[in-house]
Design an enzyme around this catalytic site. Structure first.
Site, PDB file in Angstrom:
ATOM      1  CD  GLU A  75       0.264 -30.744   8.880  1.00 14.04           C
ATOM      2  OE1 GLU A  75       0.258 -30.214  10.102  1.00 14.04           O
ATOM      3  OE2 GLU A  75       0.095 -29.899   8.151  1.00 14.04           O
ATOM      4  CB  CYS A  78       2.495 -34.123  16.985  1.00 16.71           C
ATOM      5  SG  CYS A  78       1.008 -34.563  16.347  1.00 16.71           S
TER       6      CYS A  78
HETATM    7  N1  LIG Z   1       1.842 -32.535  13.163  1.00 17.92           N
HETATM    8  C1  LIG Z   1       1.654 -33.901  13.431  1.00 17.92           C
HETATM    9  O1  LIG Z   1       0.620 -34.183  12.558  1.00 17.92           O
HETATM   10  C2  LIG Z   1       2.565 -34.867  13.735  1.00 17.92           C
HETATM   11  C3  LIG Z   1       2.240 -36.356  13.877  1.00 17.92           C
HETATM   12  C4  LIG Z   1       3.067 -37.097  14.311  1.00 17.92           C
HETATM   13  C5  LIG Z   1       4.416 -36.683  14.563  1.00 17.92           C
HETATM   14  N2  LIG Z   1       4.688 -35.482  14.664  1.00 17.92           N
HETATM   15  C6  LIG Z   1       6.048 -34.943  15.049  1.00 17.92           C
HETATM   16  O2  LIG Z   1       6.950 -35.813  14.721  1.00 17.92           O
HETATM   17  C7  LIG Z   1       8.020 -35.875  15.533  1.00 17.92           C
HETATM   18  C8  LIG Z   1       8.260 -37.522  15.737  1.00 17.92           C
HETATM   19  O3  LIG Z   1       8.625 -38.263  14.882  1.00 17.92           O
HETATM   20  P1  LIG Z   1       9.899 -38.603  14.499  1.00 17.92           P
HETATM   21  O4  LIG Z   1      11.267 -38.715  15.459  1.00 17.92           O
HETATM   22  O5  LIG Z   1       9.757 -39.658  13.590  1.00 17.92           O
HETATM   23  O6  LIG Z   1      10.320 -37.453  13.550  1.00 17.92           O
HETATM   24  P2  LIG Z   1      11.686 -36.985  12.573  1.00 17.92           P
HETATM   25  O7  LIG Z   1      11.654 -35.807  11.968  1.00 17.92           O
HETATM   26  O8  LIG Z   1      12.943 -37.635  13.256  1.00 17.92           O
HETATM   27  O9  LIG Z   1      11.529 -38.144  11.379  1.00 17.92           O
HETATM   28  C9  LIG Z   1      10.314 -37.962  10.666  1.00 17.92           C
HETATM   29  C10 LIG Z   1      10.705 -38.880   9.283  1.00 17.92           C
HETATM   30  O10 LIG Z   1      11.494 -38.162   8.618  1.00 17.92           O
HETATM   31  C11 LIG Z   1      12.776 -38.816   8.239  1.00 17.92           C
HETATM   32  N3  LIG Z   1      13.865 -37.947   7.847  1.00 17.92           N
HETATM   33  C12 LIG Z   1      14.869 -37.684   8.843  1.00 17.92           C
HETATM   34  N4  LIG Z   1      15.818 -37.036   8.293  1.00 17.92           N
HETATM   35  C13 LIG Z   1      15.354 -36.673   6.985  1.00 17.92           C
HETATM   36  C14 LIG Z   1      15.847 -35.863   6.044  1.00 17.92           C
HETATM   37  N5  LIG Z   1      17.074 -35.352   6.172  1.00 17.92           N
HETATM   38  N6  LIG Z   1      15.221 -35.811   4.583  1.00 17.92           N
HETATM   39  C15 LIG Z   1      13.951 -36.541   4.641  1.00 17.92           C
HETATM   40  N7  LIG Z   1      13.499 -37.227   5.649  1.00 17.92           N
HETATM   41  C16 LIG Z   1      14.099 -37.348   6.859  1.00 17.92           C
HETATM   42  C17 LIG Z   1      12.705 -39.832   9.333  1.00 17.92           C
HETATM   43  O11 LIG Z   1      13.616 -41.168   8.921  1.00 17.92           O
HETATM   44  C18 LIG Z   1      11.261 -40.121   9.444  1.00 17.92           C
HETATM   45  O12 LIG Z   1      10.707 -41.042   8.462  1.00 17.92           O
HETATM   46  C19 LIG Z   1       7.805 -35.133  16.670  1.00 17.92           C
HETATM   47  O13 LIG Z   1       8.290 -33.818  16.707  1.00 17.92           O
HETATM   48  C20 LIG Z   1       5.870 -34.923  16.744  1.00 17.92           C
HETATM   49  O14 LIG Z   1       5.564 -33.790  17.102  1.00 17.92           O
HETATM   50  C21 LIG Z   1       3.869 -34.514  13.926  1.00 17.92           C
HETATM   51  N1  LIG Z   2      -3.601 -36.910  15.480  1.00 17.53           N
HETATM   52  C1  LIG Z   2      -3.045 -37.402  16.588  1.00 17.53           C
HETATM   53  C2  LIG Z   2      -1.617 -37.012  16.800  1.00 17.53           C
HETATM   54  C3  LIG Z   2      -0.721 -37.269  15.779  1.00 17.53           C
HETATM   55  C4  LIG Z   2       0.463 -36.886  16.417  1.00 17.53           C
HETATM   56  O1  LIG Z   2       1.394 -37.571  16.929  1.00 17.53           O
HETATM   57  C5  LIG Z   2      -4.017 -36.917  17.693  1.00 17.53           C
HETATM   58  O2  LIG Z   2      -4.769 -36.240  17.676  1.00 17.53           O
HETATM   59  O3  LIG Z   2      -3.505 -37.021  19.045  1.00 17.53           O
END
Ligand SMILES: NC(=O)c1ccc[n+]([C@@H]2O[C@H](COP(=O)([O-])OP(=O)(O)OC[C@H]3O[C@@H](n4cnc5c(N)ncnc54)[C@H](O)[C@@H]3O)[C@@H](O)[C@H]2O)c1
Ligand SMILES: N[C@@H](CCC=O)C(=O)O
EC number: 1.2.1.88
Length: 515
Positions: free
Chosen positions: A286, A320
């Site tokens: 995600e 996100c």
């Molecule tokens: N779609 C969703 O449900 C959702 C929910 C929350 C956040 N997000 C997204 O997450 C991002 C923000 O979170 P973030 O800054 O923690 O994201 P990120 O991708 O930088 O990190 C996410 C996780 O991945 C790990 N990671 C980093 N490099 C890695 C690798 N090479 N292999 C495996 N794991 C690795 C990080 O340590 C962390 O635990 C935004 O883009 C946001 O939109 C999406």
């Molecule tokens: N599930 C959360 C967003 C998760 C991502 O950051 C929302 O619906 O706002």
């Protein structure tokens, strides 16, 4: 029988008693800050010299806690321990696994403000956002436990005379769980317990900005009775430990939530068959969003302004689901922009561990620098209406910022900024508004503010997002009510908190017997 699922209520901080209780929790947690937290592998606590030091983004001198940091040797032990524990955990009665989640939910509920206070200190969450994050963590436990009880005997299929057929769900194996820092409690807990309750064992690598809340959650699961080796906790660098876990031949399932770049890297690496690997890895990924609030000419403009404010500036735009784009019909564009700008100027920004502010800081120096550099791009691509200033002298504070008159394909309207910045684009009619809204590589959330029923019906089919909201903000999905996940580059649309989620963590098996 278990009671019907209901989401955890939010705390009303305008009630004096609730406000006082939360201030008390903040005070108590402040006294605990700075503790050391260990890794957990095969039920054993490991303390390493190398530590991740977690600090308060609103006050960078304040250490929230230090968490031991795993290397590849420890990651290897964690995978082996999870593989060993899988042999017995998968045979636990699914109901007993579900009951463990119910017990964990009760423990958290009793200490709700304590966990929310940790979120205030560790990731700078305002009270309301921290409270919602903790409530969502409880919801995931309560909801997935009930889902498992529902799925434990499989689903009905037809049988014929002399032939008995069954369709059941079996446990998958070692699951690697990699959560983000932003829904630091809810997503971390939800993505960890989903594989656990289905009978997989877990190696969790938390995000480096929020390892303390993850360590506190691991303690809760232990207290609830989780056997050794079933959950292994290995904070560490994404590049070193994350890649190692993803590549490991014993990894069967990867549940990742985070950025598009890391998610697509994981999908690619997981597709590579390693020596000794005799299965395909299942990947749930995600990822990011570039989410739009569309305002129609028929919209209630108060509703529109409020929806844009909440979507753009809730938790400083670090969701996100954040509505970082507002696409507004030309007939109401100027009026909506004025209303939103006026409200944005009134929002309070500050240190949530000291005050009940609307917006806290952004999470770290690199997020601050990235957002500030986008603000410079915004000044070139559009018109700065309000905000635009930052201050990183004590914490990472950025004003709620609004840009107007952006071209739909500008960088500001295409790239995920992940900060308190919203960009306005004018549309000549509703068709064009939807076309602009769809014009990004993401497809996570969106909102339409309109009193025109035909336009809302059109949006149901034409607005290509996983979570579509009408006449409200585009953030704040509730477990079991608004299953959450996106299309396109936003991910695999696994719909966290929905009825199909657990099945994605299991392998369906058909058993047919003749007699
Ligand atoms: N779609 C969703 O449900 C959702 C929910 C929350 C956040 N997000 C997204 O997450 C991002 C923000 O979170 P973030 O800054 O923690 O994201 P990120 O991708 O930088 O990190 C996410 C996780 O991945 C790990 N990671 C980093 N490099 C890695 C690798 N090479 N292999 C495996 N794991 C690795 C990080 O340590 C962390 O635990 C935004 O883009 C946001 O939109 C999406
Ligand atoms: N599930 C959360 C967003 C998760 C991502 O950051 C929302 O619906 O706002």
């Amino acid at each position: 029988m278990v009671t019907a699922y209901k989401h955890e209520p939010f705390t009303d901080f305008t009630v004096e008693e609730n406000k006082k209780a939360f201030e008390e929790a903040l005070k108590q947690v402040k006294e605990e800050l700075g503790q050391k937290h260990d890794l957990l592998v095969n039920g054993e606590r490991i303390r390493t010299d190398d530590q991740i030091v977690s600090t308060n983004p609103a006050n960078t001198k304040q250490v929230v806690g230090s968490v031991s940091k795993a290397n590849q040797d420890i990651a290897e032990k964690a995978v082996q321990s999870a593989a060993e524990a899988f042999k017995s955990w998968k045979k636990w009665d699914p109901r007993a696994r579900a009951e463990l989640l119910f017990r964990a939910a009760s423990i958290i509920r009793r200490r709700k403000h304590e966990f929310s206070a940790y979120l205030v200190y560790e990731v700078g969450k305002p009270w309301k956002e921290a409270d919602a994050d903790t409530a969502e963590a409880i919801d995931f436990l309560e909801y997935y436990a009930r889902q498992m009880i529902e799925l434990k005997d499989g689903k009905p299929v037809e049988s014929r005379p002399g032939e008995q057929n069954r369709y059941i769900y079996t446990s998958t194996g070692v699951a690697v769980v990699i959560p983000p820092w932003n829904l630091a409690f809810a997503i971390m807990a939800g993505t960890a317990v989903a594989p656990l309750v289905t009978g997989s064992t877990v190696v969790m690598k938390p995000a480096s900005n929020s390892p303390v809340i993850a360590a506190k959650f691991v303690e809760v699961l232990e207290e609830a009775g989780l056997p050794k080796g079933v959950l292994n906790f290995v904070p560490g660098s994404g590049g070193e430990v994350g890649d190692y876990l993803v590549d490991h031949p014993k990894t069967a399932l990867i549940s990742f939530t985070g950025s598009r770049d890391v998610g697509t890297r994981i999908i690619k690496r997981a597709a590579e068959i390693q020596e000794g690997q005799n299965h395909l890895k299942q990947v749930i990924a995600e990822m990011g969003g570039k989410d739009t609030v569309v305002v129609d000419s028929s919209a209630n403009l108060e509703t529109a302004a409020e929806a844009i404010i909440v979507s753009a500036f809730g938790f400083s735009g670090q969701k996100c689901s954040s509505g970082s784009r507002a696409v507004v019909h030309e007939d109401v564009y100027d009026e909506v922009l004025d209303m939103v700008a006026k409200r944005a100027k009134e929002l309070t920004v500050g240190n949530a561990s000291e005050d009940n502010v609307y917006m806290g800081p952004v999470v770290d120096q690199s997020a601050y620098d990235k957002i500030m550099s986008y603000i410079e791009i915004g000044k070139e691509e559009g018109r700065l209406v309000t905000g635009g200033k930052g201050d990183d002298s004590k914490g990472y504070f950025i004003e709620p910022t609004i840009f107007a008159d952006l071209a739909p394909d500008s960088r500001m309207q295409q790239e995920e900024i992940f900060g308190p910045v919203v960009c306005f684009t004018k549309a000549k009619d509703f068709d064009e508004a939807i076309e602009i809204a769809n014009n990004t590589e993401y497809g996570l959330t969106g909102a339409v503010i309109s009193d025109n029923r035909e336009h809302l019906e059109q949006a149901k089919y034409d607005f290509h997002v996983g979570n579509l909201y009408f006449n409200r903000n585009c953030t704040g999905a509730i477990v079991g009510y608004q299953p959450f996940g996106g299309f396109k580059m936003s991910g695999t649309d696994s719909k966290a908190g929905g009825p199909d989620y657990l099945a994605l963590h299991m392998q369906a098996k058909t058993i047919s017997e003749m007699y």
